[in-house]
Design an enzyme around this catalytic site. Sequence first.
Site, PDB file in Angstrom:
ATOM      1  N   HIS A  82       3.324  14.337  -0.066  1.00 44.51           N
ATOM      2  CA  HIS A  82       2.636  15.562  -0.501  1.00 44.51           C
ATOM      3  C   HIS A  82       3.638  16.682  -0.676  1.00 44.51           C
ATOM      4  CE1 HIS A  82      -1.489  14.200  -0.268  1.00 44.51           C
ATOM      5  NE2 HIS A  82      -1.261  13.656   0.912  1.00 44.51           N
TER       6      HIS A  82
ATOM      7  N   ASN B  52      -5.063   6.309  -7.034  1.00 44.41           N
ATOM      8  CA  ASN B  52      -5.566   7.696  -7.021  1.00 44.41           C
ATOM      9  C   ASN B  52      -4.575   8.685  -7.634  1.00 44.41           C
ATOM     10  OD1 ASN B  52      -3.844   7.463  -4.801  1.00 44.41           O
ATOM     11  ND2 ASN B  52      -5.113   8.712  -3.430  1.00 44.41           N
TER      12      ASN B  52
ATOM     13  N   HIS C 292       0.841  -1.208   0.000  1.00 42.42           N
ATOM     14  CA  HIS C 292       0.000   0.000   0.000  1.00 42.42           C
ATOM     15  C   HIS C 292       0.871   1.250   0.000  1.00 42.42           C
ATOM     16  CE1 HIS C 292      -3.795   2.143   1.834  1.00 42.42           C
ATOM     17  NE2 HIS C 292      -3.094   2.958   1.052  1.00 42.42           N
TER      18      HIS C 292
ATOM     19  N   ASP D  98       1.439   2.831   3.590  1.00 40.61           N
ATOM     20  CA  ASP D  98       0.554   3.919   3.148  1.00 40.61           C
ATOM     21  C   ASP D  98       1.369   5.186   2.868  1.00 40.61           C
ATOM     22  OD1 ASP D  98      -1.655   5.276   2.303  1.00 40.61           O
ATOM     23  OD2 ASP D  98      -2.683   5.318   4.238  1.00 40.61           O
TER      24      ASP D  98
ATOM     25  N   ASN E  10      -5.101   9.945   7.050  1.00 36.24           N
ATOM     26  CA  ASN E  10      -6.433   9.365   6.999  1.00 36.24           C
ATOM     27  C   ASN E  10      -6.356   7.851   6.843  1.00 36.24           C
ATOM     28  OD1 ASN E  10      -9.180   9.190   6.857  1.00 36.24           O
ATOM     29  ND2 ASN E  10      -9.279   9.583   4.665  1.00 36.24           N
TER      30      ASN E  10
HETATM   31  O1  DOR Z   1      -3.703   9.856   4.520  1.00 36.02           O
HETATM   32  C1  DOR Z   1      -4.015   9.365   3.448  1.00 36.02           C
HETATM   33  N1  DOR Z   1      -3.454   9.786   2.307  1.00 36.02           N
HETATM   34  N2  DOR Z   1      -4.943   8.399   3.407  1.00 36.02           N
HETATM   35  C2  DOR Z   1      -5.436   7.936   2.244  1.00 36.02           C
HETATM   36  O2  DOR Z   1      -6.249   7.045   2.280  1.00 36.02           O
HETATM   37  C3  DOR Z   1      -5.003   8.504   0.968  1.00 36.02           C
HETATM   38  C4  DOR Z   1      -3.671   9.078   1.080  1.00 36.02           C
HETATM   39  C5  DOR Z   1      -3.289   9.945  -0.078  1.00 36.02           C
HETATM   40  O3  DOR Z   1      -3.504   9.550  -1.230  1.00 36.02           O
HETATM   41  O4  DOR Z   1      -2.727  11.032   0.152  1.00 36.02           O
HETATM   42 ZN    ZN Z   2      -6.557   4.477   2.271  1.00 43.21          ZN
END
Ligand code: DOR
Ligand code: ZN
Length: 431
Positions: A311, A96, A62, A307, A280
């Site tokens: 950013h 995404n 992930h 995860d 998240n």
């Molecule tokens: O914190 C998160 N960032 N949770 C997610 O599910 C998506 C991810 C993102 O794509 O930035």
């Molecule tokens: Zn997620």
Amino acid sequence: MSETNTFVIKGGAVLTPSGAKTCCLRVSDGHIDAIGENLDESGARIIDASGMWVVPGLVDIHCHLREPGYEEKEDIASGTAAAARGGFTSICCMANTNPVNDSAVVTEFIKRRASLAGPIHVYPIAALTAGLQGEQLTEVGELAEAGAVALSDDGKSVKNAQKMRLALCYAKRFGLKVISHPEDTDLVNGGVMNEGYWSTAIGLPGTTRAAEETIIARDCMLAAIENTGIHIAHVSTAGGAEIIRNAKRLGAAVTCETAPHYLYATDEWVRDYDTNTKVNPPLRTEDDRRALIDALLDGTIDCIATDHAPHHVDDKNVEYALAASGISGFETAFGICWTALVKTGLMAPEMLFDKLTSSPAKILGLDAGTLKEGGTADITIIDPDAEWTVDSSKFVSRGHNTPFSGSVLTGLVKCTIAGGEIAYGREWACR
Ligand code: DOR
Ligand code: ZN
């Protein structure tokens, strides 16, 4: 002068499916030739791994690589370099992007870009619904043929339970697992951190844990009814783990992951409004953190996934409610897990390695996560005693967004070999 592609890694604790033992490992032409004592060293570069763990390349099912479309946050080259620095040799990237990976063209594009970027194995996860809109199911057969290894609308939950049920049906026919991002956005109701003492104390809108847990329960039941597997992403609450524990007891083929940050940090970390703590699902309480560790120990939580969500600074340099969610996680994942789980004496090293290698590989059916003769030479060398301070300005990821800069961690990746190539730590290996 061309470089030898034969290595003998000597003196480390080599972790094979039958356990760990101090021995040598020989790599040649991208494969593991031999594991044992007194191996042939002719023509080989010697890597001295005394005092180190020599383990299967870490597997992350992930992460977010952001290419195509959000290259200011990360691209496949910078993301795979960060993965290598974190010890990961096989990574699965979420859909995404922009355009969303909801078509064979995008899946193929990601694979092509990854093969140009270097030796880290990149496995695309395709979207479950077109444009992640939760309406039209994607062309599962085409996506599977193009090389998608799973289906997920991660970042968004599939709101319509009937759509999720159908998706489980189709995915099963094509042998792909569905990964659920469990979040009821109505229950989130504008919350930006965990609902509890700290959200009240610092005056930020909280999200009830029920937003996560109701969808975990729904998706476990749907998988059971369809008699198929499902994987639950980033479990962050004690209740979520308990629901999955019960679903497993009832025989549902559910697997799940948590992420390193939920094992190390809590919602108290949000007290200074550092937007790098925004993720998240949100950081939870100390009780949740302890319950997640217990759930890893008893097998309820099958694996750890980063995860990794890089950013741009502009996405984080705004007020808390407006900031993007996510932590750039590749380069701290191992140190955080070792520090929180193994250094504390809560978990044996072998179990942590299992949660970061063979267990995640098994969940998605990837040919990765074990060291065996004849297998691909995906190998990570780890110094278990090294203490180091996280410095996000030194990240090779384009995303420097982490709340852990300045944290002192134990356990450091020294060298990552993918497909027989040194992907990280050349200087250390050739010292
Ligand atoms: O914190 C998160 N960032 N949770 C997610 O599910 C998506 C991810 C993102 O794509 O930035
Ligand atoms: Zn997620």
